[in-house]
Design an enzyme around this catalytic site. Structure first.
Site, PDB file in Angstrom:
ATOM      1  N   CYS A 182       0.857  -1.188   0.000  1.00 59.85           N
ATOM      2  CA  CYS A 182       0.000   0.000   0.000  1.00 59.85           C
ATOM      3  C   CYS A 182       0.889   1.234   0.000  1.00 59.85           C
ATOM      4  CB  CYS A 182      -0.869   0.006   1.255  1.00 59.85           C
ATOM      5  SG  CYS A 182      -1.835  -1.482   1.454  1.00 59.85           S
ATOM      6  N   ARG A 190       1.308   1.835  -5.985  1.00 61.07           N
ATOM      7  CA  ARG A 190       1.490   0.825  -4.921  1.00 61.07           C
ATOM      8  C   ARG A 190       0.162   0.189  -4.526  1.00 61.07           C
ATOM      9  NH1 ARG A 190       6.301   1.048  -2.046  1.00 61.07           N
ATOM     10  NH2 ARG A 190       5.270   0.106  -0.251  1.00 61.07           N
ATOM     11  N   TRP A 229      -3.794  -1.608  -1.204  1.00 60.60           N
ATOM     12  CA  TRP A 229      -3.678  -2.819  -2.017  1.00 60.60           C
ATOM     13  C   TRP A 229      -4.219  -3.926  -1.122  1.00 60.60           C
ATOM     14  CZ3 TRP A 229      -2.860  -3.690  -6.971  1.00 60.60           C
ATOM     15  CH2 TRP A 229      -2.609  -4.980  -7.402  1.00 60.60           C
ATOM     16  N   ASN A 269       0.480  -0.695   6.152  1.00 65.79           N
ATOM     17  CA  ASN A 269       0.938  -1.476   4.992  1.00 65.79           C
ATOM     18  C   ASN A 269       1.553  -2.747   5.554  1.00 65.79           C
ATOM     19  OD1 ASN A 269       1.854  -2.408   2.532  1.00 65.79           O
ATOM     20  ND2 ASN A 269       3.756  -1.228   2.607  1.00 65.79           N
ATOM     21  N   GLY A 270       1.131  -3.920   5.034  1.00 62.32           N
ATOM     22  CA  GLY A 270       1.702  -5.183   5.505  1.00 62.32           C
ATOM     23  C   GLY A 270       0.600  -6.128   5.949  1.00 62.32           C
ATOM     24  N   GLU A 274       8.831 -20.157 -20.013  1.00 55.72           N
ATOM     25  CA  GLU A 274       8.689 -18.805 -19.460  1.00 55.72           C
ATOM     26  C   GLU A 274       9.828 -17.914 -19.937  1.00 55.72           C
ATOM     27  OE1 GLU A 274       6.472 -17.156 -18.244  1.00 55.72           O
ATOM     28  OE2 GLU A 274       7.426 -15.480 -17.247  1.00 55.72           O
ATOM     29  N   LYS A 280       9.220 -14.447 -22.149  1.00 53.69           N
ATOM     30  CA  LYS A 280       9.773 -13.143 -21.766  1.00 53.69           C
ATOM     31  C   LYS A 280      10.527 -12.515 -22.916  1.00 53.69           C
ATOM     32  CE  LYS A 280       8.100 -12.400 -17.857  1.00 53.69           C
ATOM     33  NZ  LYS A 280       6.962 -13.120 -18.373  1.00 53.69           N
ATOM     34  N   GLU A 300       8.045 -11.427 -25.747  1.00 52.83           N
ATOM     35  CA  GLU A 300       7.154 -10.275 -25.474  1.00 52.83           C
ATOM     36  C   GLU A 300       7.939  -8.994 -25.208  1.00 52.83           C
ATOM     37  OE1 GLU A 300       4.648 -10.554 -21.993  1.00 52.83           O
ATOM     38  OE2 GLU A 300       6.114 -11.745 -20.929  1.00 52.83           O
ATOM     39  N   HIS A 358      13.687 -35.210 -31.420  1.00 54.85           N
ATOM     40  CA  HIS A 358      12.532 -35.623 -32.238  1.00 54.85           C
ATOM     41  C   HIS A 358      12.156 -34.555 -33.256  1.00 54.85           C
ATOM     42  CE1 HIS A 358      12.092 -39.095 -29.700  1.00 54.85           C
ATOM     43  NE2 HIS A 358      12.170 -38.316 -28.639  1.00 54.85           N
ATOM     44  N   LYS A 394      -1.627  -5.252 -20.076  1.00 56.46           N
ATOM     45  CA  LYS A 394      -1.340  -5.921 -18.807  1.00 56.46           C
ATOM     46  C   LYS A 394      -2.429  -6.932 -18.466  1.00 56.46           C
ATOM     47  CE  LYS A 394       0.800  -6.952 -15.084  1.00 56.46           C
ATOM     48  NZ  LYS A 394       1.955  -7.882 -15.245  1.00 56.46           N
TER      49      LYS A 394
HETATM   50  C1  AGP Z   1       3.282 -12.554 -19.064  1.00 52.12           C
HETATM   51  O1  AGP Z   1       4.495 -11.841 -18.992  1.00 52.12           O
HETATM   52  C2  AGP Z   1       2.206 -11.811 -19.825  1.00 52.12           C
HETATM   53  N1  AGP Z   1       1.999 -10.523 -19.295  1.00 52.12           N
HETATM   54  C3  AGP Z   1       0.946 -12.634 -20.013  1.00 52.12           C
HETATM   55  O2  AGP Z   1       1.326 -13.883 -20.537  1.00 52.12           O
HETATM   56  C4  AGP Z   1       0.113 -12.896 -18.736  1.00 52.12           C
HETATM   57  O3  AGP Z   1       0.804 -13.771 -17.892  1.00 52.12           O
HETATM   58  C5  AGP Z   1      -1.223 -13.535 -19.165  1.00 52.12           C
HETATM   59  O4  AGP Z   1      -1.894 -12.626 -19.997  1.00 52.12           O
HETATM   60  C6  AGP Z   1      -2.102 -13.905 -17.974  1.00 52.12           C
HETATM   61  O5  AGP Z   1      -2.446 -12.747 -17.263  1.00 52.12           O
HETATM   62  P1  AGP Z   1      -3.123 -12.922 -15.819  1.00 52.12           P
HETATM   63  O6  AGP Z   1      -2.112 -13.649 -14.980  1.00 52.12           O
HETATM   64  O7  AGP Z   1      -3.401 -11.540 -15.347  1.00 52.12           O
HETATM   65  O8  AGP Z   1      -4.372 -13.746 -15.975  1.00 52.12           O
END
Ligand code: AGP
Length: 615
Positions: free
Chosen positions: A2, A27, A76, A102-103, A485, A489, A492, A508, A610
């Site tokens: 927060c 935050r 938060w 906060n916490g 993963e 990264k 994207e 394979h 996001k």
């Molecule tokens: C990951 O770096 C991306 N931002 C994306 O794959 C994300 O993880 C995915 O859209 C799922 O989002 P969420 O966890 O908010 O459901």
């Protein structure tokens, strides 16, 4: 996580506090509130939602005649949904004491019962409100607000930053901290408190970082700092040379870098409050009874992107610890494949934002099919948790950067906790085995910190590869989702082709991709699983024989891989199932640095959002 602001000085406190909160809204933005002290009384205003709602509520107030001391908070949510009632500040029975926090106060439930037993009426769902009433009791005994704060802090367990005002002591703000940030801004005839310097560097750049278990008294005339025991504490001032924008990012160039750096604390906070004094796991907030969990005969995890990779890792832990079959599905595919769901199926939906439409639709389908649905989410009160039977929140704090980092590590912690809890209630693991693994989880914040302290060579490597066309990632067992993963990264952030493979799958077909100097990142399993370790050493030799440039992530002490690594990245040795917590971090840094070297805005990569709220 927060945002907290405190002020004492000659300016209208409301103006300074609201401006400070606006710099801390990253935050937390579930709710916001202020308490200002003037003419022997406190005026508390608080609203759910973003700071704009609070500004609207205060629009009529004549700020010039409000008090010259006050506190503010952007929330938060951890305990209790985001609404006006749960918004901070929280007050005592008399309205003379107001506190923001906060916490997580781990023993708040016991304190609340004690207070209600003494006639206090608490109206919110939060852990914070108990502190306001505890302060009230001490002040009622004649203690100053500072002495009251010191006494109350000695009764609290968990992590907390507390800042309070009392109408009986105008022109005074008192703060306290344990395992949660609080910094003092030292001005001329005015002084500030905040969660970070962004809140006050428009007014002063002279600051004091408070230490562990300290209480600070803020007056116009100056600042006094003691321990919880009341003994004076040595503090040192420092000068902040960040600009406001940099301050919101904690001095980092990007939120993503800040969020990568926050991972040790995020992991620690996600563990907080979930391990009872008896060493057993306590996940009451899941709202699924132990009997319901004992009736489960299958688990299906649904998620997208990075959250899906967390689900793939969860599968290994769940099946190994609970003997329950566990499927992992891309949420966008789940409901179209006519999944077999019964009342004995537990669907676990993992989502940082809690708003991903693919995952939300999967949750709705699962519930229509009468399965039990458990959410793992980072945003309190978001849509997905509201539509689940139960939820386990991660406590990563707001994740602003589009590329998910700290949310991913805390999702892993959450799935480990759920798997261990299932093992605990189903008896597939003895209590001492569960306890031993919990103890190991408790060491992970420090292990992640250790990785962060040694990633500079990874940054150098990333910059040297900025001109490459493609990078491959290989892993086995839980290292395979880590490879996925790492590739995600890079895709994207650097807009570069990258692909993750199960190392055993290479022969394979994909091995045809290997050509001279092609960078291949290999996540090497712990030597605790020799069968896995030896196979991947063979895989490294296979690709090396075909010209690949091998970038090997291996645990400290693993010398077997050294001869085959063109670049060797060391991570702490941890149990196999926990290795993703340390092996993922270099890959986050690698992708972020390579994208930066390419001149990209890593916080807001092209074409992405996001939270993907469309199917
Ligand atoms: C990951 O770096 C991306 N931002 C994306 O794959 C994300 O993880 C995915 O859209 C799922 O989002 P969420 O966890 O908010 O459901």
């Amino acid at each position: 996580m927060c945002g907290i602001v405190g002020y004492v000085g000659s300016q209208p406190a409301l103006d300074v506090v609201i401006d400070g909160l606006s710099r801390l809204e990253y935050r937390g933005y579930d709710s916001a509130g202020t308490a200002v002290s003037a003419d022997g009384k406190l005026t508390v205003t608080k609203r759910a939602g973003k700071l704009a709602n609070l500004r609207e509520a205060l629009a009529g107030a004549d700020h010039s005649d409000t008090g010259r001391s006050g506190i503010g908070h952007t929330r938060w949510a951890t305990h209790g949904p985001p609404n006006d009632r749960n918004a901070h500040p929280h007050t005592d029975c008399t309205g003379a004491v107001a506190v923001v926090h906060n916490g997580i106060i781990e023993n708040f439930a016991a304190l609340r019962l004690e207070l209600e037993g003494r006639g206090h009426e608490l109206s919110s769902d939060t852990d914070t409100e108990a502190v306001a009433h505890l302060l009230e009791e001490e002040v009622a005994k004649g203690a100053s607000l500072a002495d009251a704060m010191r006494r109350v802090c000695l009764r609290l367990e968990g992590a907390f930053t507390l800042v309070a005002v009392y109408s009986g002591e105008p022109d005074l703000v008192v703060g306290a901290r344990r395992n949660s940030p609080l910094v003092v801004g030292v001005g001329a005839g005015e002084n500030f408190l905040a969660s970070d310097v962004a809140a006050f560097i428009a007014h002063t750049r002279d600051a004091i970082e408070l230490g562990q278990d300290q209480v600070v008294e803020l007056r116009r005339s100056g600042v006094t700092v003691t321990g919880f025991d009341g003994k004076p504490a040595d503090v040192k001032e420092y000068h902040v040379d960040w600009d406001v924008s940099a301050a919101e990012k904690g001095g980092h160039d990007y939120f993503m870098l800040k969020e990568i750096a926050e991972q040790p604390r995020a992991v620690a906070e996600t563990l907080l409050g979930r391990i009872g004094a008896d060493g057993r796991l306590s996940l009451d907030e899941m709202r699924l009874t132990d009997d319901e969990l004992r009736d489960i005969d299958k688990i299906i995890i649904v998620a997208c992107g990075t959250a899906y990779h967390a689900g793939l890792i969860a599968k290994y832990a769940i099946e190994h610890w609970t003997q329950l079959p566990c499927e992992v599905e891309l949420a966008s595919e789940f409901r179209y494949r006519d999944p077999i769901l019964t009342r004995s199926t537990l669907v676990i939906a993992i989502s940082q934002s809690g708003e991903t439409m693919d995952t939300l639709m999967a949750v709705r389908h699962a519930r229509e099919q009468r399965a039990s649905v458990l959410g793992i989410c980072n945003v309190n009160g978001s849509t997905i948790p509201r539509e689940c039977d139960g939820v386990l929140y991660t406590h990563a704090g707001p994740e602003i950067a589009v590329a998910s980092t700290k949310a991913f590590l805390t999702q892993l912690i959450a799935v480990y906790l759920i798997a261990l809890y299932l093992a605990q209630v189903r008896g597939t693991k003895w209590g001492d085995e569960v306890f031993a693994m919990i103890q190991l989880l408790g060491t992970m914040p420090q292990k992640v910190e250790q990785v962060l302290e040694t990633v500079e060579p990874v940054r150098d490597l990333a910059r040297s590869l900025a001109g490459e066309r493609c990078v491959l990632f290989l892993g086995r067992h839980v290292g395979f989702p880590v490879a996925l993963e790492g590739a995600l990264k890079l895709k994207e952030l650097a807009y570069m082709h990258a692909e993750g493979f199960a190392a055993g799958e290479l022969k394979h077909g994909p091995i045809a991709l290997i050509e001279q100097d092609l960078p291949v990142v290999v996540i090497v399993p712990s030597r605790a699983r020799p069968v896995l370790h030896d196979k991947i050493v063979s895989n490294i030799q296979e690709i090396r024989a075909r010209g690949a440039r091998t970038i090997v992530i291996a645990e400290e002490g693993d010398e077997a891989v050294a001869p085959y690594a063109d670049t060797l990245i060391r991570v702490p040795a941890v149990p196999t199932l926990l290795q993703p917590l340390v092996a993922t971090v270099p890959l986050q840094v690698f992708a972020c640095e390579l994208a930066t070297a390419r001149g990209h805005d890593v916080d807001q990569p092209r074409n992405l959002a996001k939270s993907v709220t469309v199917e």
